[in-house]
Motif scaffolding. Structure first.
Motif, PDB file in Angstrom:
ATOM      1  N   SER A   1      34.268 -60.436  50.427  1.00 27.13           N
ATOM      2  CA  SER A   1      32.920 -60.153  49.884  1.00 27.13           C
ATOM      3  C   SER A   1      32.240 -58.959  50.547  1.00 27.13           C
ATOM      4  CB  SER A   1      32.009 -61.389  50.012  1.00 27.13           C
ATOM      5  OG  SER A   1      32.527 -62.493  49.309  1.00 27.13           O
ATOM      6  N   SER A   2      33.013 -58.046  51.129  1.00 26.43           N
ATOM      7  CA  SER A   2      32.419 -56.897  51.817  1.00 26.43           C
ATOM      8  C   SER A   2      32.585 -55.586  51.058  1.00 26.43           C
ATOM      9  CB  SER A   2      33.041 -56.737  53.207  1.00 26.43           C
ATOM     10  OG  SER A   2      34.397 -56.319  53.105  1.00 26.43           O
ATOM     11  N   THR A   3      33.532 -55.538  50.130  1.00 26.10           N
ATOM     12  CA  THR A   3      33.902 -54.284  49.484  1.00 26.10           C
ATOM     13  C   THR A   3      34.019 -54.491  47.976  1.00 26.10           C
ATOM     14  OG1 THR A   3      35.150 -53.645  51.457  1.00 26.10           O
ATOM     15  CG2 THR A   3      35.626 -52.432  49.439  1.00 26.10           C
ATOM     16  N   LEU A   4      33.669 -53.452  47.236  1.00 32.20           N
ATOM     17  CA  LEU A   4      33.816 -53.457  45.788  1.00 32.20           C
ATOM     18  C   LEU A   4      34.826 -52.398  45.382  1.00 32.20           C
ATOM     19  CD1 LEU A   4      30.044 -53.633  44.817  1.00 32.20           C
ATOM     20  CD2 LEU A   4      31.723 -55.446  44.404  1.00 32.20           C
ATOM     21  N   SER A   5      35.736 -52.748  44.491  1.00 31.57           N
ATOM     22  CA  SER A   5      36.532 -51.738  43.803  1.00 31.57           C
ATOM     23  C   SER A   5      35.894 -51.510  42.441  1.00 31.57           C
ATOM     24  CB  SER A   5      37.992 -52.165  43.650  1.00 31.57           C
ATOM     25  OG  SER A   5      38.099 -53.309  42.838  1.00 31.57           O
ATOM     26  N   PHE A   6      36.049 -50.311  41.919  1.00 26.66           N
ATOM     27  CA  PHE A   6      35.481 -49.990  40.614  1.00 26.66           C
ATOM     28  C   PHE A   6      36.206 -48.793  40.037  1.00 26.66           C
ATOM     29  CE2 PHE A   6      33.199 -47.537  43.743  1.00 26.66           C
ATOM     30  CZ  PHE A   6      32.952 -46.302  43.153  1.00 26.66           C
ATOM     31  N   VAL A   7      35.973 -48.533  38.783  1.00 27.39           N
ATOM     32  CA  VAL A   7      36.566 -47.397  38.090  1.00 27.39           C
ATOM     33  C   VAL A   7      35.513 -46.314  37.924  1.00 27.39           C
ATOM     34  CG1 VAL A   7      37.675 -46.617  35.964  1.00 27.39           C
ATOM     35  CG2 VAL A   7      38.191 -48.889  36.877  1.00 27.39           C
ATOM     36  N   SER A   8      35.899 -45.073  38.167  1.00 31.95           N
ATOM     37  CA  SER A   8      34.966 -43.969  37.975  1.00 31.95           C
ATOM     38  C   SER A   8      35.720 -42.725  37.548  1.00 31.95           C
ATOM     39  CB  SER A   8      34.169 -43.682  39.256  1.00 31.95           C
ATOM     40  OG  SER A   8      33.113 -42.770  38.993  1.00 31.95           O
ATOM     41  N   VAL A   9      34.985 -41.761  37.058  1.00 34.90           N
ATOM     42  CA  VAL A   9      35.557 -40.499  36.604  1.00 34.90           C
ATOM     43  C   VAL A   9      35.700 -39.550  37.791  1.00 34.90           C
ATOM     44  CG1 VAL A   9      35.270 -38.558  35.019  1.00 34.90           C
ATOM     45  CG2 VAL A   9      34.430 -40.814  34.375  1.00 34.90           C
ATOM     46  N   ASN A  10      36.882 -38.927  37.913  1.00 33.02           N
ATOM     47  CA  ASN A  10      37.064 -37.953  38.993  1.00 33.02           C
ATOM     48  C   ASN A  10      36.727 -36.548  38.513  1.00 33.02           C
ATOM     49  OD1 ASN A  10      39.309 -36.943  37.566  1.00 33.02           O
ATOM     50  ND2 ASN A  10      40.769 -38.196  38.717  1.00 33.02           N
ATOM     51  N   GLU A  11      36.990 -35.571  39.382  1.00 27.97           N
ATOM     52  CA  GLU A  11      36.572 -34.201  39.070  1.00 27.97           C
ATOM     53  C   GLU A  11      37.326 -33.604  37.886  1.00 27.97           C
ATOM     54  OE1 GLU A  11      39.847 -34.164  42.107  1.00 27.97           O
ATOM     55  OE2 GLU A  11      37.943 -35.225  41.853  1.00 27.97           O
ATOM     56  N   ARG A  12      38.477 -34.173  37.523  1.00 27.64           N
ATOM     57  CA  ARG A  12      39.244 -33.684  36.378  1.00 27.64           C
ATOM     58  C   ARG A  12      38.831 -34.360  35.070  1.00 27.64           C
ATOM     59  NH1 ARG A  12      43.254 -34.835  40.094  1.00 27.64           N
ATOM     60  NH2 ARG A  12      43.748 -36.705  38.891  1.00 27.64           N
ATOM     61  N   GLY A  13      37.946 -35.341  35.189  1.00 27.27           N
ATOM     62  CA  GLY A  13      37.573 -36.103  34.009  1.00 27.27           C
ATOM     63  C   GLY A  13      38.470 -37.289  33.753  1.00 27.27           C
ATOM     64  N   ASP A  14      39.381 -37.593  34.703  1.00 27.96           N
ATOM     65  CA  ASP A  14      40.264 -38.750  34.596  1.00 27.96           C
ATOM     66  C   ASP A  14      39.601 -39.964  35.245  1.00 27.96           C
ATOM     67  OD1 ASP A  14      42.241 -37.124  33.459  1.00 27.96           O
ATOM     68  OD2 ASP A  14      43.022 -36.569  35.431  1.00 27.96           O
ATOM     69  N   PHE A  15      40.073 -41.153  34.877  1.00 32.49           N
ATOM     70  CA  PHE A  15      39.548 -42.389  35.443  1.00 32.49           C
ATOM     71  C   PHE A  15      40.459 -42.867  36.566  1.00 32.49           C
ATOM     72  CE2 PHE A  15      37.657 -42.178  31.268  1.00 32.49           C
ATOM     73  CZ  PHE A  15      36.374 -42.655  31.473  1.00 32.49           C
ATOM     74  N   ASP A  16      39.885 -43.068  37.749  1.00 36.09           N
ATOM     75  CA  ASP A  16      40.620 -43.573  38.903  1.00 36.09           C
ATOM     76  C   ASP A  16      39.892 -44.774  39.496  1.00 36.09           C
ATOM     77  OD1 ASP A  16      42.981 -41.993  39.276  1.00 36.09           O
ATOM     78  OD2 ASP A  16      41.709 -40.302  39.846  1.00 36.09           O
ATOM     79  N   ILE A  17      40.593 -45.487  40.385  1.00 36.50           N
ATOM     80  CA  ILE A  17      40.021 -46.641  41.065  1.00 36.50           C
ATOM     81  C   ILE A  17      39.487 -46.206  42.424  1.00 36.50           C
ATOM     82  CG2 ILE A  17      40.487 -48.937  41.995  1.00 36.50           C
ATOM     83  CD1 ILE A  17      42.752 -49.149  39.945  1.00 36.50           C
ATOM     84  N   TYR A  18      38.295 -46.658  42.740  1.00 38.21           N
ATOM     85  CA  TYR A  18      37.647 -46.369  44.014  1.00 38.21           C
ATOM     86  C   TYR A  18      37.256 -47.679  44.689  1.00 38.21           C
ATOM     87  CZ  TYR A  18      37.104 -41.591  42.226  1.00 38.21           C
ATOM     88  OH  TYR A  18      37.333 -40.327  41.727  1.00 38.21           O
ATOM     89  N   ALA A  19      36.978 -47.600  45.983  1.00 37.14           N
ATOM     90  CA  ALA A  19      36.428 -48.735  46.715  1.00 37.14           C
ATOM     91  C   ALA A  19      35.227 -48.265  47.516  1.00 37.14           C
ATOM     92  CB  ALA A  19      37.473 -49.353  47.643  1.00 37.14           C
ATOM     93  N   ILE A  20      34.267 -49.180  47.737  1.00 37.22           N
ATOM     94  CA  ILE A  20      33.058 -48.842  48.477  1.00 37.22           C
ATOM     95  C   ILE A  20      32.509 -50.113  49.116  1.00 37.22           C
ATOM     96  CG2 ILE A  20      31.476 -49.199  46.521  1.00 37.22           C
ATOM     97  CD1 ILE A  20      29.943 -46.689  47.451  1.00 37.22           C
ATOM     98  N   SER A  21      31.951 -49.994  50.305  1.00 37.41           N
ATOM     99  CA  SER A  21      31.289 -51.138  50.925  1.00 37.41           C
ATOM    100  C   SER A  21      30.017 -51.457  50.152  1.00 37.41           C
ATOM    101  CB  SER A  21      30.953 -50.830  52.389  1.00 37.41           C
ATOM    102  OG  SER A  21      32.127 -50.613  53.131  1.00 37.41           O
ATOM    103  N   ILE A  22      29.587 -52.716  50.208  1.00 37.88           N
ATOM    104  CA  ILE A  22      28.436 -53.109  49.398  1.00 37.88           C
ATOM    105  C   ILE A  22      27.138 -52.470  49.886  1.00 37.88           C
ATOM    106  CG2 ILE A  22      29.475 -55.258  48.635  1.00 37.88           C
ATOM    107  CD1 ILE A  22      27.731 -56.717  50.654  1.00 37.88           C
ATOM    108  N   ASP A  23      27.145 -51.869  51.095  1.00 34.54           N
ATOM    109  CA  ASP A  23      25.967 -51.136  51.552  1.00 34.54           C
ATOM    110  C   ASP A  23      25.998 -49.678  51.121  1.00 34.54           C
ATOM    111  OD1 ASP A  23      27.895 -50.042  53.187  1.00 34.54           O
ATOM    112  OD2 ASP A  23      26.981 -50.671  55.071  1.00 34.54           O
ATOM    113  N   GLY A  24      27.003 -49.299  50.313  1.00 36.86           N
ATOM    114  CA  GLY A  24      27.077 -47.949  49.768  1.00 36.86           C
ATOM    115  C   GLY A  24      27.840 -46.963  50.625  1.00 36.86           C
ATOM    116  N   THR A  25      28.407 -47.391  51.741  1.00 36.92           N
ATOM    117  CA  THR A  25      29.168 -46.504  52.618  1.00 36.92           C
ATOM    118  C   THR A  25      30.664 -46.661  52.365  1.00 36.92           C
ATOM    119  OG1 THR A  25      29.319 -48.157  54.385  1.00 36.92           O
ATOM    120  CG2 THR A  25      27.392 -46.704  54.383  1.00 36.92           C
ATOM    121  N   GLY A  26      31.417 -45.719  52.940  1.00 35.28           N
ATOM    122  CA  GLY A  26      32.871 -45.834  52.936  1.00 35.28           C
ATOM    123  C   GLY A  26      33.524 -45.656  51.583  1.00 35.28           C
ATOM    124  N   LEU A  27      32.998 -44.770  50.753  1.00 37.74           N
ATOM    125  CA  LEU A  27      33.605 -44.524  49.448  1.00 37.74           C
ATOM    126  C   LEU A  27      35.022 -43.988  49.620  1.00 37.74           C
ATOM    127  CD1 LEU A  27      33.245 -44.345  46.323  1.00 37.74           C
ATOM    128  CD2 LEU A  27      32.504 -41.979  46.685  1.00 37.74           C
TER     129      LEU A  27
END
Length: 275
Positions: free
Chosen positions: A215-241
């Motif tokens: 319960s400390s980290t979220l994975s999610f999908v987002s658009v990268n600089e090329r316009g492709d969709f990749d998976i990212y992770a981030i702490s729930i306090d918004g750090t550590g992308l």
């Protein structure tokens, strides 16, 4: 061809494990069972175009078709005990929430509304199901919970763009997407809708949040600089992308966390996605 692949990504090592699927269905919205041994998804039959709910073991065996209705059935999620699935069906001419046993028996309808229910997800204690309800006529979407026992509904957000709730494994928080125009960010709130906090600030299309098992980290999908969709992770306090995938020839669309049970080992954590 156009058929999607189902991949397990070992978050610790970066290893990607392709799961064998020996039937002609396109895999969508895969989600792992609580013990990590099975996967539910909705599949589109390549021949008929019908959408139904399926379950299979992580190693590709034990393939079971759970629903057989000609209407659209999609967006499955597991009950905490692994005995039932909650899903969306349009069999009554509107998108409503149903539950069913994984062997296809004991179908139960939970919602009876005029709006479009979506993204149902079971609370870890089994008492609530969170979902979003979309009023397309007024361009409004908010997150709700419904009690499994007596079907009492509670509205948690009033932002008019909230969708895709995801329970934290400890049952204390719900992550959700907040959409505004072409931008979607990830937010977190308590299980009763209080203390809503923005987690991502990418100014892009970020969606499909899923929790790590602690319960400390979220994975999610987002658009990268090329316009492709990749998976990212981030702490729930918004750090550590952190970017977890960087594929140039395909897009990732869904990234739930799962304890890896490949070859009997459950020590590693992975992220399950289709591409």
């Amino acid at each position: 061809g156009d058929q999607e692949s189902l991949i397990l990504l070992n978050v610790a090592t970066g290893e990607e494990i392709a799961l064998a699927i020996d039937v002609e269905v396109d895999v969508n919205d895969p989600v792992a069972s609580p013990d990590g041994t099975q996967i539910a998804f909705f599949g589109i039959d390549s021949a008929t175009g019908t959408e139904d709910i399926f379950v299979m073991n992580v190693n590709g065996t034990g393939f079971v078709q759970v629903t057989t209705n000609p209407a659209l059935d999609y967006s499955p999620a597991w009950s905490p005990d692994g005995e039932r699935l909650v899903f969306i069906s349009e069999r009554d001419d509107n998108a409503e929430i149903y539950t069913i046993r994984t062997d296809g028996t004991d179908l139960t309808r939970l919602t009876f509304s005029a709006v479009f229910e979506a993204f149902p997800t079971w609370s870890p204690d089994g008492t609530l199901i969170a979902f979003s309800a979309d009023d397309f006529d007024n361009n409004v979407s908010n997150v709700y919970t419904i009690t499994v026992e007596d079907l009492h509904t509670m509205q948690l957000t009033s932002n008019d763009g909230a969708t895709a709730p995801a329970w934290s494994p400890d049952g204390e928080y719900i992550a959700f997407d907040e959409q505004s125009g072409d931008i979607s960010e990830i937010y977190v709130m308590t299980r009763d809708g209080e203390d809503q906090q923005q987690v991502t600030e990418l100014g892009l299309l970020s969606y499909s949040a899923s929790w790590s098992t602690d319960s400390s980290t979220l994975s999610f999908v987002s658009v990268n600089e090329r316009g492709d969709f990749d998976i990212y992770a981030i702490s729930i306090d918004g750090t550590g992308l952190t970017r977890l995938t960087d594929t140039q020839d395909s897009d990732e669309y869904f990234a739930p966390w799962v304890p890896l049970s490949v070859n009997g080992k459950t020590s590693a954590l992975g992220s399950l996605f289709d591409e």
